[in-house]
Each structure stands twice: as structure tokens, then as C-alpha cells.
Design a protein around this motif. Sequence first.
Motif, PDB file in Angstrom:
ATOM      1  N   VAL A  63       0.240  -1.144   0.346  1.00  0.00           N
ATOM      2  CA  VAL A  63      -0.049  -0.144  -0.140  1.00  0.00           C
ATOM      3  C   VAL A  63       0.685   1.325   0.029  1.00  0.00           C
ATOM      4  CG1 VAL A  63      -1.252   1.409   1.476  1.00  0.00           C
ATOM      5  CG2 VAL A  63      -1.969  -0.901   1.005  1.00  0.00           C
ATOM      6  N   ALA A  67       0.875   3.477  -3.119  1.00  0.00           N
ATOM      7  CA  ALA A  67      -0.326   4.613  -3.007  1.00  0.00           C
ATOM      8  C   ALA A  67      -0.525   5.716  -4.023  1.00  0.00           C
ATOM      9  CB  ALA A  67      -0.600   4.882  -1.352  1.00  0.00           C
ATOM     10  N   ASN A  72      -7.484   2.816  -5.268  1.00  0.00           N
ATOM     11  CA  ASN A  72      -7.975   1.760  -4.374  1.00  0.00           C
ATOM     12  C   ASN A  72      -8.521   0.632  -4.887  1.00  0.00           C
ATOM     13  OD1 ASN A  72      -8.118   3.673  -2.560  1.00  0.00           O
ATOM     14  ND2 ASN A  72     -10.433   3.863  -1.879  1.00  0.00           N
ATOM     15  N   LYS A  93      -8.585  -1.213   2.751  1.00  0.00           N
ATOM     16  CA  LYS A  93      -9.758  -0.342   1.829  1.00  0.00           C
ATOM     17  C   LYS A  93     -10.420   0.678   2.717  1.00  0.00           C
ATOM     18  CE  LYS A  93     -13.559  -0.738  -1.444  1.00  0.00           C
ATOM     19  NZ  LYS A  93     -14.183  -1.774  -2.579  1.00  0.00           N
ATOM     20  N   LEU A  96      -7.423   3.676   2.863  1.00  0.00           N
ATOM     21  CA  LEU A  96      -7.838   3.427   1.557  1.00  0.00           C
ATOM     22  C   LEU A  96      -8.537   4.736   1.320  1.00  0.00           C
ATOM     23  CD1 LEU A  96      -6.101   0.293  -0.082  1.00  0.00           C
ATOM     24  CD2 LEU A  96      -4.794   2.801   0.064  1.00  0.00           C
ATOM     25  N   GLU A 100      -8.018   8.629  -0.470  1.00  0.00           N
ATOM     26  CA  GLU A 100      -7.875   8.592  -2.058  1.00  0.00           C
ATOM     27  C   GLU A 100      -8.556   9.548  -3.243  1.00  0.00           C
ATOM     28  OE1 GLU A 100      -9.720   5.261  -5.244  1.00  0.00           O
ATOM     29  OE2 GLU A 100     -11.174   5.643  -4.176  1.00  0.00           O
TER      30      GLU A 100
END
Length: 151
Positions: A63, A67, A72, A93, A96, A100
Motif C-alpha cells: 500500500v 498509494a 483503491n 480498503k 485507503l 483517495e
Amino acid sequence: MAKLQVSLKARALRYLSAREHSRQELGRKLARYAQEGDDVEALLDTLEAAKFLSQSRFSESLVHRRAARFGNSRIMSELKSHGIDPDSLTDIKANLELDEVARARAVWERKFGTVAANAEDRAKQMRFLMQRGFSHRAIQAAMRAVDKSED
């Protein structure tokens, strides 16, 4: 001159010293070198028990690496392909989703930096973000933020 045979455990530790690996990924790499009598699954169990191999550390590492560039859905897809368990995926999730929109905006800034002159360019920018795995909601919010900042 005889080539020195590297043990499976030494090979696993060498892989893990370079970067975090998922259990599935490390198992696949080690299976190529396993000889008759080698038990790759038992070695992976031993590495997990000794905390050399960790699903949560691997997930955090992946991640962290992805990222800044991806959305996502792309990150979650990659985690699923590595065999991360569904309970961990739910937590990841949720974390994240918190940023986002900001990540989509940052990716947009690096790639484009200026507001689209027409609808065709705007669609191109949105497609780019979609290919990076950002959700439609995040793309819309990021594009609205860009439009507001230009006013």
C-alpha cells in the motif's frame, strides 16, 4: 569448481531481506528451487512463526509503495492477487478510502497540472485516473476541486 548449493531457508531469507513478500509470492519463488524432500509450506510456516514473513507487513508495504500512484481498486486487486485474506482487505480498503480523493488530485497534478481546455481533454484526464484505479466518486471530487482552485 563446484557451485555452492544455497539452502531453501537461506534463499527465503535473502528474498525477505530485499523487501516484504506475501506468503503466496515467496512460496512461488521458492518452489522453483525446491528439491525432493523440501517442504516449502513447512518453511513458510516456520518463517511466519519467527515473524520473518508477515501478511500485515507485506500489505502495508505494498500500500505504501502503490498509494502515491494508484487508486483503491488497483491496489485492492493487487493485494487479492497476492492472496491476502478478506478480513485484512476490508480494513485496508477502509483506510485507503479516507484519502483517495487527495491521492487522485495529486496524481492529476503530477500528470497534467492544468485544467482541461475542453470536454475532450477533461475526458482524457478522467480516463487516465480511471486506468490508475481511482473510483468514479474520487475522480469527480478531485476534478471538482481542481475546477474550484482555478476559479
